[in-house]
Design a protein around this motif. Structure first.
Motif, PDB file in Angstrom:
ATOM      1  N   VAL A  49      16.788  33.486 -75.451  1.00  0.00           N
ATOM      2  CA  VAL A  49      18.123  33.445 -74.864  1.00  0.00           C
ATOM      3  C   VAL A  49      17.999  33.088 -73.391  1.00  0.00           C
ATOM      4  CG1 VAL A  49      19.154  35.067 -76.489  1.00  0.00           C
ATOM      5  CG2 VAL A  49      18.082  35.933 -74.406  1.00  0.00           C
ATOM      6  N   SER A  50      18.870  32.228 -72.930  1.00  0.00           N
ATOM      7  CA  SER A  50      18.808  31.785 -71.536  1.00  0.00           C
ATOM      8  C   SER A  50      20.228  31.535 -71.020  1.00  0.00           C
ATOM      9  CB  SER A  50      17.981  30.503 -71.440  1.00  0.00           C
ATOM     10  OG  SER A  50      17.917  30.052 -70.107  1.00  0.00           O
ATOM     11  N   PRO A  51      20.551  32.103 -69.847  1.00  0.00           N
ATOM     12  CA  PRO A  51      19.745  32.993 -69.020  1.00  0.00           C
ATOM     13  C   PRO A  51      19.748  34.409 -69.573  1.00  0.00           C
ATOM     14  CG  PRO A  51      21.873  32.705 -68.020  1.00  0.00           C
ATOM     15  CD  PRO A  51      21.868  31.815 -69.227  1.00  0.00           C
ATOM     16  N   PRO A  52      18.796  35.265 -69.168  1.00  0.00           N
ATOM     17  CA  PRO A  52      18.784  36.646 -69.646  1.00  0.00           C
ATOM     18  C   PRO A  52      19.794  37.536 -68.938  1.00  0.00           C
ATOM     19  CG  PRO A  52      16.939  36.263 -68.182  1.00  0.00           C
ATOM     20  CD  PRO A  52      17.603  34.937 -68.363  1.00  0.00           C
ATOM     21  N   ARG A  53      20.364  37.042 -67.826  1.00  0.00           N
ATOM     22  CA  ARG A  53      21.391  37.775 -67.079  1.00  0.00           C
ATOM     23  C   ARG A  53      22.500  36.801 -66.699  1.00  0.00           C
ATOM     24  NH1 ARG A  53      16.492  39.126 -65.089  1.00  0.00           N
ATOM     25  NH2 ARG A  53      15.842  41.305 -65.235  1.00  0.00           N
ATOM     26  N   ILE A  54      23.735  37.250 -66.794  1.00  0.00           N
ATOM     27  CA  ILE A  54      24.846  36.429 -66.324  1.00  0.00           C
ATOM     28  C   ILE A  54      25.740  37.284 -65.422  1.00  0.00           C
ATOM     29  CG2 ILE A  54      24.914  34.634 -68.073  1.00  0.00           C
ATOM     30  CD1 ILE A  54      26.854  36.187 -69.670  1.00  0.00           C
TER      31      ILE A  54
ATOM     32  N   LYS B  81      28.141  30.086 -70.137  1.00  0.00           N
ATOM     33  CA  LYS B  81      27.455  29.713 -71.378  1.00  0.00           C
ATOM     34  C   LYS B  81      26.060  30.330 -71.446  1.00  0.00           C
ATOM     35  CE  LYS B  81      29.911  25.334 -72.065  1.00  0.00           C
ATOM     36  NZ  LYS B  81      29.776  23.857 -72.231  1.00  0.00           N
ATOM     37  N   VAL B  82      25.685  30.736 -72.646  1.00  0.00           N
ATOM     38  CA  VAL B  82      24.351  31.249 -72.944  1.00  0.00           C
ATOM     39  C   VAL B  82      23.768  30.399 -74.068  1.00  0.00           C
ATOM     40  CG1 VAL B  82      23.040  33.195 -73.860  1.00  0.00           C
ATOM     41  CG2 VAL B  82      24.889  33.606 -72.243  1.00  0.00           C
ATOM     42  N   THR B  83      22.508  29.985 -73.903  1.00  0.00           N
ATOM     43  CA  THR B  83      21.845  29.180 -74.930  1.00  0.00           C
ATOM     44  C   THR B  83      20.927  30.059 -75.761  1.00  0.00           C
ATOM     45  OG1 THR B  83      21.898  27.212 -73.526  1.00  0.00           O
ATOM     46  CG2 THR B  83      20.355  27.197 -75.366  1.00  0.00           C
ATOM     47  N   VAL B  84      21.121  30.014 -77.066  1.00  0.00           N
ATOM     48  CA  VAL B  84      20.283  30.758 -78.010  1.00  0.00           C
ATOM     49  C   VAL B  84      19.453  29.753 -78.790  1.00  0.00           C
ATOM     50  CG1 VAL B  84      20.234  32.399 -79.933  1.00  0.00           C
ATOM     51  CG2 VAL B  84      22.063  32.525 -78.209  1.00  0.00           C
ATOM     52  N   THR B  85      18.129  29.953 -78.817  1.00  0.00           N
ATOM     53  CA  THR B  85      17.224  29.031 -79.508  1.00  0.00           C
ATOM     54  C   THR B  85      16.387  29.778 -80.516  1.00  0.00           C
ATOM     55  OG1 THR B  85      17.066  27.677 -77.499  1.00  0.00           O
ATOM     56  CG2 THR B  85      15.409  27.304 -79.203  1.00  0.00           C
ATOM     57  N   ASN B  86      16.282  29.218 -81.716  1.00  0.00           N
ATOM     58  CA  ASN B  86      15.366  29.741 -82.726  1.00  0.00           C
ATOM     59  C   ASN B  86      14.007  29.100 -82.483  1.00  0.00           C
ATOM     60  OD1 ASN B  86      13.888  30.448 -84.963  1.00  0.00           O
ATOM     61  ND2 ASN B  86      15.310  29.607 -86.481  1.00  0.00           N
TER      62      ASN B  86
ATOM     63  N   ALA C  18      27.557  45.341 -68.962  1.00  0.00           N
ATOM     64  CA  ALA C  18      27.487  45.449 -70.424  1.00  0.00           C
ATOM     65  C   ALA C  18      26.263  44.644 -70.870  1.00  0.00           C
ATOM     66  CB  ALA C  18      28.759  44.912 -71.083  1.00  0.00           C
ATOM     67  N   VAL C  19      25.981  44.679 -72.159  1.00  0.00           N
ATOM     68  CA  VAL C  19      24.911  43.857 -72.711  1.00  0.00           C
ATOM     69  C   VAL C  19      25.431  43.189 -73.975  1.00  0.00           C
ATOM     70  CG1 VAL C  19      23.914  45.824 -73.969  1.00  0.00           C
ATOM     71  CG2 VAL C  19      22.528  43.798 -73.555  1.00  0.00           C
ATOM     72  N   LEU C  20      25.155  41.906 -74.114  1.00  0.00           N
ATOM     73  CA  LEU C  20      25.514  41.148 -75.301  1.00  0.00           C
ATOM     74  C   LEU C  20      24.258  40.953 -76.139  1.00  0.00           C
ATOM     75  CD1 LEU C  20      27.941  38.224 -75.673  1.00  0.00           C
ATOM     76  CD2 LEU C  20      25.631  37.919 -76.537  1.00  0.00           C
ATOM     77  N   TYR C  21      24.286  41.449 -77.373  1.00  0.00           N
ATOM     78  CA  TYR C  21      23.139  41.348 -78.273  1.00  0.00           C
ATOM     79  C   TYR C  21      23.276  40.144 -79.196  1.00  0.00           C
ATOM     80  CZ  TYR C  21      22.123  46.280 -77.154  1.00  0.00           C
ATOM     81  OH  TYR C  21      21.833  47.463 -76.518  1.00  0.00           O
TER      82      TYR C  21
ATOM     83  N   LYS D 141      21.995  40.717 -70.297  1.00  0.00           N
ATOM     84  CA  LYS D 141      22.687  41.643 -69.417  1.00  0.00           C
ATOM     85  C   LYS D 141      23.867  40.934 -68.744  1.00  0.00           C
ATOM     86  CE  LYS D 141      18.758  44.617 -68.329  1.00  0.00           C
ATOM     87  NZ  LYS D 141      17.779  45.028 -67.297  1.00  0.00           N
ATOM     88  N   ILE D 142      24.991  41.635 -68.703  1.00  0.00           N
ATOM     89  CA  ILE D 142      26.204  41.070 -68.114  1.00  0.00           C
ATOM     90  C   ILE D 142      26.633  41.947 -66.941  1.00  0.00           C
ATOM     91  CG2 ILE D 142      28.638  40.550 -68.518  1.00  0.00           C
ATOM     92  CD1 ILE D 142      27.867  39.966 -71.440  1.00  0.00           C
ATOM     93  N   PHE D 143      26.898  41.291 -65.810  1.00  0.00           N
ATOM     94  CA  PHE D 143      27.334  41.966 -64.592  1.00  0.00           C
ATOM     95  C   PHE D 143      28.692  41.404 -64.190  1.00  0.00           C
ATOM     96  CE2 PHE D 143      22.784  41.754 -64.742  1.00  0.00           C
ATOM     97  CZ  PHE D 143      22.282  42.900 -64.145  1.00  0.00           C
ATOM     98  N   HIS D 144      29.586  42.273 -63.762  1.00  0.00           N
ATOM     99  CA  HIS D 144      30.892  41.804 -63.274  1.00  0.00           C
ATOM    100  C   HIS D 144      31.255  42.537 -61.992  1.00  0.00           C
ATOM    101  CE1 HIS D 144      35.287  41.814 -62.756  1.00  0.00           C
ATOM    102  NE2 HIS D 144      35.179  40.575 -63.186  1.00  0.00           N
ATOM    103  N   THR D 145      31.799  41.783 -61.044  1.00  0.00           N
ATOM    104  CA  THR D 145      32.329  42.374 -59.819  1.00  0.00           C
ATOM    105  C   THR D 145      33.674  41.746 -59.488  1.00  0.00           C
ATOM    106  OG1 THR D 145      31.904  42.812 -57.479  1.00  0.00           O
ATOM    107  CG2 THR D 145      31.107  40.716 -58.336  1.00  0.00           C
ATOM    108  N   LEU D 146      34.529  42.542 -58.865  1.00  0.00           N
ATOM    109  CA  LEU D 146      35.809  42.025 -58.404  1.00  0.00           C
ATOM    110  C   LEU D 146      35.650  41.203 -57.139  1.00  0.00           C
ATOM    111  CD1 LEU D 146      37.954  45.241 -58.962  1.00  0.00           C
ATOM    112  CD2 LEU D 146      37.862  43.213 -60.420  1.00  0.00           C
TER     113      LEU D 146
END
Length: 263
Positions: free
Chosen positions: A23-28, A41-46, A124-127, A153-158
């Motif tokens: 998964v890339s990137p590992p943090r957004i 966008k997150v790229t998932v590769t098998n 939050a975290v997206l699995y 891992k997902i980070f949000h700030t106002l």
């Protein structure tokens, strides 16, 4: 007897080169106002050589412990959770990837218009989880079923203009383990990432001891207890150790010094 092994990772993971997810990137990182949506966008590769993977997307919460290790929780457990604000397209909740195939996921966050708390940052975290375990072998050659789960891992700030502040609370040398034990705290209202650089000098000879830099990640309010290994053999004598935490530009440095004797 086959055993089921669940492998969890935040980065690329491969088991005997037979199955794996990248998964890339590992943090957004998101910055948006209440009620305003933002998408990345997150790229998932098998990365498997031969296995098609059936994958599902879900959400959860996480935080760091004092050592910087990840602590995982069900979604909406923590007070700073933004899991309920996050969505993906319905068609991306479940999907399959052939060996070598990749897919882009659009991750959207929409902070509620009326906040339930006064926290300026949330996480939050997206699995991305494998739903069809595949055959593999453990280190002893026994047959096992392997299932991969990768987390973003997902980070949000106002507001990304929040002041960052790291403060060192303690620095000691433990001769029994050859570690410098550092304690510091993130006193900001936002996450703070950076690099810890250490220099040790023999006061009598001026000889410098090589110590590897350490990358760290913290969330608001985190107290971090971190051991800095001194792998080079020390001669008996008096030493000066200086630790610098760099978490931004040149004006954002935190420094501590310690004199100690090595017997």
């Amino acid at each position: 007897m086959n055993k089921l092994a669940l492998i969890f990772c935040f980065l690329v993971f491969q088991v005997h080169a037979q199955t794996g997810i990248s998964v890339s990137p590992p943090r957004i990182y998101f910055e948006s106002k209440p009620g305003t949506s933002s998408t990345q966008k997150v790229t998932v590769t098998n990365v498997s050589a031969k296995n098609t993977l059936d994958l599902a997307v879900s959400l959860g919460d996480w935080e760091y412990d004092e050592k910087g290790e990840n602590m995982m929780y069900p979604s909406n457990t923590l007070k700073n959770s933004c899991a309920s604000w996050i969505s993906v397209k319905n068609s991306d909740n479940y999907f399959s990837l052939a060996p070598g195939e990749r897919k882009e996921l659009e991750v959207t966050i929409t902070p509620v218009k009326i906040a339930n708390d006064s926290l300026p940052t949330h996480t939050a975290v997206l699995y991305v989880s494998q739903m069809n375990p595949v055959d593999d072998y453990d280190s002893k050659g026994a047959n096992i079923k392997v299932s991969i789960r990768s987390g973003i891992k997902i980070f949000h700030t106002l507001s990304n203009s929040l002041t960052k502040k790291i403060e060192i609370e303690d620095l000691k040398f433990d001769q029994s383990t050859n570690n410098l034990n550092l304690k510091f705290k993130n006193q900001s209202q936002i996450w703070v990432d950076g690099k810890i650089s250490t220099e040790i000098i023999n006061i009598k000879t001026g000889k410098k001891v090589v110590v590897n830099d350490i990358v760290f990640y913290t969330l608001p309010g985190n107290l971090r207890k971190l051991s800095i290994p001194v792998t080079e053999a020390l001669e008996k004598g008096s030493y000066n150790a200086s630790v610098i935490i760099d978490y931004g530009d040149s004006s954002q440095l935190e420094m501590a010094e310690l004199n100690f004797n090595y017997e």
